[in-house]
Design an enzyme around this catalytic site. Structure first.
Site, PDB file in Angstrom:
ATOM      1  N   LYS A 259       0.847  -1.200   0.000  1.00  0.00           N
ATOM      2  CA  LYS A 259       0.000   0.000   0.000  1.00  0.00           C
ATOM      3  C   LYS A 259       0.879   1.244   0.000  1.00  0.00           C
ATOM      4  O   LYS A 259       1.753   1.397   0.845  1.00  0.00           O
ATOM      5  CB  LYS A 259      -0.919  -0.004   1.221  1.00  0.00           C
ATOM      6  CG  LYS A 259      -1.759   1.270   1.406  1.00  0.00           C
ATOM      7  CD  LYS A 259      -2.746   1.167   2.581  1.00  0.00           C
ATOM      8  CE  LYS A 259      -3.467   2.488   2.839  1.00  0.00           C
ATOM      9  NZ  LYS A 259      -4.405   2.419   3.987  1.00  0.00           N
ATOM     10  N   ASP A 264      -2.967   9.975   3.957  1.00  0.00           N
ATOM     11  CA  ASP A 264      -4.369   9.566   4.052  1.00  0.00           C
ATOM     12  C   ASP A 264      -5.129  10.528   4.958  1.00  0.00           C
ATOM     13  O   ASP A 264      -5.096  10.408   6.178  1.00  0.00           O
ATOM     14  CB  ASP A 264      -4.447   8.130   4.612  1.00  0.00           C
ATOM     15  CG  ASP A 264      -5.885   7.617   4.679  1.00  0.00           C
ATOM     16  OD1 ASP A 264      -6.785   8.294   4.137  1.00  0.00           O
ATOM     17  OD2 ASP A 264      -6.092   6.525   5.268  1.00  0.00           O
ATOM     18  N   LYS A 271     -10.642  12.350   8.379  1.00  0.00           N
ATOM     19  CA  LYS A 271     -10.191  11.892   9.697  1.00  0.00           C
ATOM     20  C   LYS A 271     -10.181  13.052  10.686  1.00  0.00           C
ATOM     21  O   LYS A 271     -10.029  14.203  10.287  1.00  0.00           O
ATOM     22  CB  LYS A 271      -8.762  11.341   9.591  1.00  0.00           C
ATOM     23  CG  LYS A 271      -8.642  10.016   8.885  1.00  0.00           C
ATOM     24  CD  LYS A 271      -7.178   9.581   8.812  1.00  0.00           C
ATOM     25  CE  LYS A 271      -7.040   8.244   8.121  1.00  0.00           C
ATOM     26  NZ  LYS A 271      -7.678   7.129   8.824  1.00  0.00           N
ATOM     27  N   ASP A 282       1.218   5.982   5.793  1.00  0.00           N
ATOM     28  CA  ASP A 282       0.278   5.069   5.146  1.00  0.00           C
ATOM     29  C   ASP A 282       0.855   4.453   3.862  1.00  0.00           C
ATOM     30  O   ASP A 282       0.152   3.765   3.134  1.00  0.00           O
ATOM     31  CB  ASP A 282      -1.038   5.810   4.864  1.00  0.00           C
ATOM     32  CG  ASP A 282      -2.252   4.899   4.976  1.00  0.00           C
ATOM     33  OD1 ASP A 282      -2.121   3.811   5.567  1.00  0.00           O
ATOM     34  OD2 ASP A 282      -3.323   5.276   4.466  1.00  0.00           O
ATOM     35  N   ASP A 341     -12.479   6.783   3.526  1.00  0.00           N
ATOM     36  CA  ASP A 341     -11.271   6.517   4.322  1.00  0.00           C
ATOM     37  C   ASP A 341     -10.863   5.040   4.233  1.00  0.00           C
ATOM     38  O   ASP A 341      -9.767   4.682   4.642  1.00  0.00           O
ATOM     39  CB  ASP A 341     -11.540   6.919   5.779  1.00  0.00           C
ATOM     40  CG  ASP A 341     -10.269   7.066   6.589  1.00  0.00           C
ATOM     41  OD1 ASP A 341      -9.176   7.043   5.973  1.00  0.00           O
ATOM     42  OD2 ASP A 341     -10.365   7.211   7.820  1.00  0.00           O
ATOM     43  N   GLU A 343      -9.684   3.464   1.842  1.00  0.00           N
ATOM     44  CA  GLU A 343      -9.127   3.638   0.492  1.00  0.00           C
ATOM     45  C   GLU A 343      -8.048   2.613   0.163  1.00  0.00           C
ATOM     46  O   GLU A 343      -7.833   2.297  -1.005  1.00  0.00           O
ATOM     47  CB  GLU A 343      -8.556   5.062   0.335  1.00  0.00           C
ATOM     48  CG  GLU A 343      -7.116   5.263   0.849  1.00  0.00           C
ATOM     49  CD  GLU A 343      -6.943   5.037   2.342  1.00  0.00           C
ATOM     50  OE1 GLU A 343      -7.958   5.059   3.069  1.00  0.00           O
ATOM     51  OE2 GLU A 343      -5.809   4.813   2.798  1.00  0.00           O
ATOM     52  N   ARG A 345      -7.875  -0.600   0.624  1.00  0.00           N
ATOM     53  CA  ARG A 345      -8.390  -1.820  -0.013  1.00  0.00           C
ATOM     54  C   ARG A 345      -8.759  -1.565  -1.470  1.00  0.00           C
ATOM     55  O   ARG A 345      -8.735  -2.473  -2.296  1.00  0.00           O
ATOM     56  CB  ARG A 345      -9.570  -2.360   0.803  1.00  0.00           C
ATOM     57  CG  ARG A 345     -10.739  -1.422   0.892  1.00  0.00           C
ATOM     58  CD  ARG A 345     -11.702  -1.773   2.026  1.00  0.00           C
ATOM     59  NE  ARG A 345     -11.189  -1.375   3.347  1.00  0.00           N
ATOM     60  CZ  ARG A 345     -11.830  -1.588   4.491  1.00  0.00           C
ATOM     61  NH1 ARG A 345     -12.994  -2.218   4.500  1.00  0.00           N
ATOM     62  NH2 ARG A 345     -11.312  -1.202   5.644  1.00  0.00           N
TER      63      ARG A 345
HETATM   64  N1  BES Z   1      -4.715   4.161   6.814  1.00  0.00           N
HETATM   65  C1  BES Z   1      -5.879   3.839   7.551  1.00  0.00           C
HETATM   66  C2  BES Z   1      -5.634   2.778   8.608  1.00  0.00           C
HETATM   67  C3  BES Z   1      -4.767   3.148   9.756  1.00  0.00           C
HETATM   68  C4  BES Z   1      -5.303   3.681  10.898  1.00  0.00           C
HETATM   69  C5  BES Z   1      -3.420   2.895   9.707  1.00  0.00           C
HETATM   70  C6  BES Z   1      -4.495   3.981  11.963  1.00  0.00           C
HETATM   71  C7  BES Z   1      -2.610   3.194  10.766  1.00  0.00           C
HETATM   72  C8  BES Z   1      -3.143   3.730  11.894  1.00  0.00           C
HETATM   73  C9  BES Z   1      -6.973   3.310   6.638  1.00  0.00           C
HETATM   74  O1  BES Z   1      -6.966   3.808   5.344  1.00  0.00           O
HETATM   75  C10 BES Z   1      -8.274   3.681   7.262  1.00  0.00           C
HETATM   76  O2  BES Z   1      -8.528   4.843   7.374  1.00  0.00           O
HETATM   77  N2  BES Z   1      -9.029   2.678   7.679  1.00  0.00           N
HETATM   78  C11 BES Z   1     -10.275   2.903   8.335  1.00  0.00           C
HETATM   79  C12 BES Z   1     -11.263   1.919   7.787  1.00  0.00           C
HETATM   80  C13 BES Z   1     -12.682   2.229   8.143  1.00  0.00           C
HETATM   81  C14 BES Z   1     -13.145   3.493   7.461  1.00  0.00           C
HETATM   82  C15 BES Z   1     -13.555   1.065   7.740  1.00  0.00           C
HETATM   83  C16 BES Z   1     -10.059   2.683   9.832  1.00  0.00           C
HETATM   84  O3  BES Z   1      -9.265   1.840  10.213  1.00  0.00           O
HETATM   85  O4  BES Z   1     -10.681   3.393  10.606  1.00  0.00           O
HETATM   86 ZN    ZN Z   2      -5.085   4.459   4.638  1.00  0.00          ZN
HETATM   87 ZN    ZN Z   3      -8.045   5.630   5.202  1.00  0.00          ZN
END
Ligand code: BES
Ligand code: ZN
Ligand code: ZN
Length: 489
Positions: A259, A264, A271, A282, A341, A343, A345
């Protein structure tokens, strides 16, 4: 400046160096120190506990200007990973003490069952990773803060030991390259810049290299990736690095997919601002793939390996995708975006399909994919999701040898139900519970029947606080496992 490493068979008593690093086991007493340093042993100041360090000056009978006694714990418990941590922590301990040169003595009963070759490799990697600091962007660096060169002194050299030294050095340099890329701030490390870092790495390695630009991705139909990229003024870059062995050991073709979200924000599903700066990390999965490809090019395993890094920035610009949008992925499957968010996947879905189109037979992706994995596993283990038991077994053994902790997570069919929508083939979020598992299930949809492993490294890709053996910042995980997987195929 990178630490200079050498392998020697010096006579420890005669070696002239700023610091001689000697291992001491729990309850042990080194002959070199037994007489002159007896009070330190008697008082328990030198107890040989794992990662205990005692710096001595002017030790009688030794030419070295200092001796660093490095506690290594119980010999029967010491393994190459422990040794790597000791080497790394020793370099970190000596920083800022005016030490320019050091000798790490890899000898004595403290080593327990660690074989010489495995020990040399671990120490070489550890010395390099310990020398790394996240201070590239400081305009002035304190003089004398870093150790410039370390010799690893062994009882006997030989082809096996020399090869292991090379391998340890190559992995250490790759980890540091990956951390150099990962630590760059998001205004500098744009997707375009990430592709340039990969291009620079590839120079002279023999790897083939290609970057697909937005037009090419549009032609191919990478709608899932492009949907994420469209909210940013920075164009996306789809990075492909290929290693082909001269004498392939079989027909397997491994894809390493990382990734590469250079920042992000969450997009329109933005966020909270607190801690958002950490989302520069990220792209750690992508950085690990770039570093791993450098090591693979140098170590030349017998298997074909393709490294793929979809690099994008997730921003809430006026062209950004919205919750409710439906995009068509490269696979042809349609995806309803319910949260912009989620993104990672989306870009990985298209990268996985692309790897299948290239003919890859085994896929491994690494992604800072969900906060949920850190809730489940903390910062200790990465989450491992697998569609194939044989690949899982190979992976777990590669990771164990690399000293990168992995925990096998479930991928039951039930998680697929959380991704059902009436509007499209699949939706991009799976609700509150089991967030890391439904995210993995989303990716599985795209890998199909091809053996595939997904690593959620959101809890392990960087350290919020330094450790004795590792600076604050990116860890390089899972680069060591990537390289071991390819080398052990
Ligand atoms: N990059 C984030 C995941 C992340 C969170 C990595 C904290 C490192 C530390 C990812 O893109 C994301 O935002 N995931 C969301 C998914 C949700 C919207 C289903 C998450 O984990 O909250
Ligand atoms: Zn992310
Ligand atoms: Zn994200």
């Amino acid at each position: 400046m990178e630490l200079e490493l050498k392998l020697t068979t010096n006579d420890l008593l005669a070696v002239e160096t700023d610091a001689l690093i000697l291992l001491e086991a729990e309850g042990g007493k080194r002959a070199e120190l037994a007489q002159t340093m007896a009070p330190l042993y008697e008082s328990g100041e030198i107890a040989g506990k794992f990662l205990e360090f005692t710096l001595l000056h002017g030790v009688q009978g030794l030419k070295a200007r200092r001796v660093l006694v490095a506690g290594s714990g119980k010999p029967e418990k010491l393994d190459p990973t422990g040794l790597r941590k000791i080497a790394s922590a020793a370099v970190r301990f000596l920083k800022g003490k005016g030490v320019k040169s050091a000798v790490f003595a890899l000898d004595g009963p403290a080593l327990g069952n660690v074989a010489p070759a495995a020990g040399v490799a671990a120490v070489a990697t550890g010395l390099l990773t310990g020398s790394w600091e996240p201070d590239r962007f400081k305009s002035t660096r304190e003089p004398g803060k870093s150790v410039a060169s370390v010799e690893i002194a062994v009882d006997l050299t030989g082809e096996g030991v020399e090869k292991a030294f090379e391998r340890g050095r190559i992995i250490g340099e790759a980890l540091n390259l990956s951390r150099d890329i990962a630590v760059e701030p998001p205004n500098i490390l744009t997707p375009t810049a990430m592709a340039e870092r990969a291009r620079a790495m590839v120079q002279g390695t023999g790897l083939s290299f290609e970057v697909l630009d937005r037009d090419r991705m549009q032609q191919l139909g990478m709608g899932a990736l492009l949907g994420v990229a469209q909210g940013s003024a920075e164009p996306p870059a789809f990075i492909v690095m290929q290693y082909k062995p001269e004498n392939p050991s079989g027909v397997a073709h491994l894809a390493l997919i990382g990734k590469g979200v250079t920042f992000d924000t969450g997009g329109i599903s933005i966020k909270p601002s607190e801690g958002m700066e950490k989302m520069k990390y990220d792209m750690c999965g992508g950085a690990a793939v770039i570093g791993a490809m450098q090591a693979i090019a140098r170590l030349k395993p017998g298997i074909s390996v393709t490294g793929i890094v979809p690099a994008v920035e997730n921003m809430p610009g006026s062209k950004a995708q919205r919750p409710g949008d439906i995009v068509t992925s490269l696979s042809g499957k349609t995806v309803e975006i319910l949260n912009t968010d989620a993104e990672g996947r989306l870009i990985l879905a298209d990268a996985i399909t692309y790897a299948l189109q290239l003919g890859c037979t085994h896929l491994v992706d690494a992604a800072t994919l969900t906060g949920a994995i850190a809730v489940a596993l903390g910062h200790t283990s990465s989450g491992v999701f697998a569609s194939d038991d044989a690949l899982l077994e190979r992976w777990m053994s590669a990771a164990k040898d690399a000293g990168e902790k992995m925990w096998h997570m479930p991928l039951d069919d039930e998680y697929r139900d959380q991704l059902k929508t009436v509007y499209a083939d699949i939706q991009n979020i799976g609700g509150r519970w089991g967030g890391a598992c439904s995210a993995a299930m989303f990716l599985k949809e795209f890998s199909g029947e091809t053996p595939w492993i997904h690593l959620d490294i959101a809890g392990t890709a960087w350290l919020d606080d330094e450790k004795p053996f590792l600076a604050k910042g990116p860890t390089g995980i899972p680069l060591g496992s990537f390289v071991n997987l390819a080398m052990g195929w």
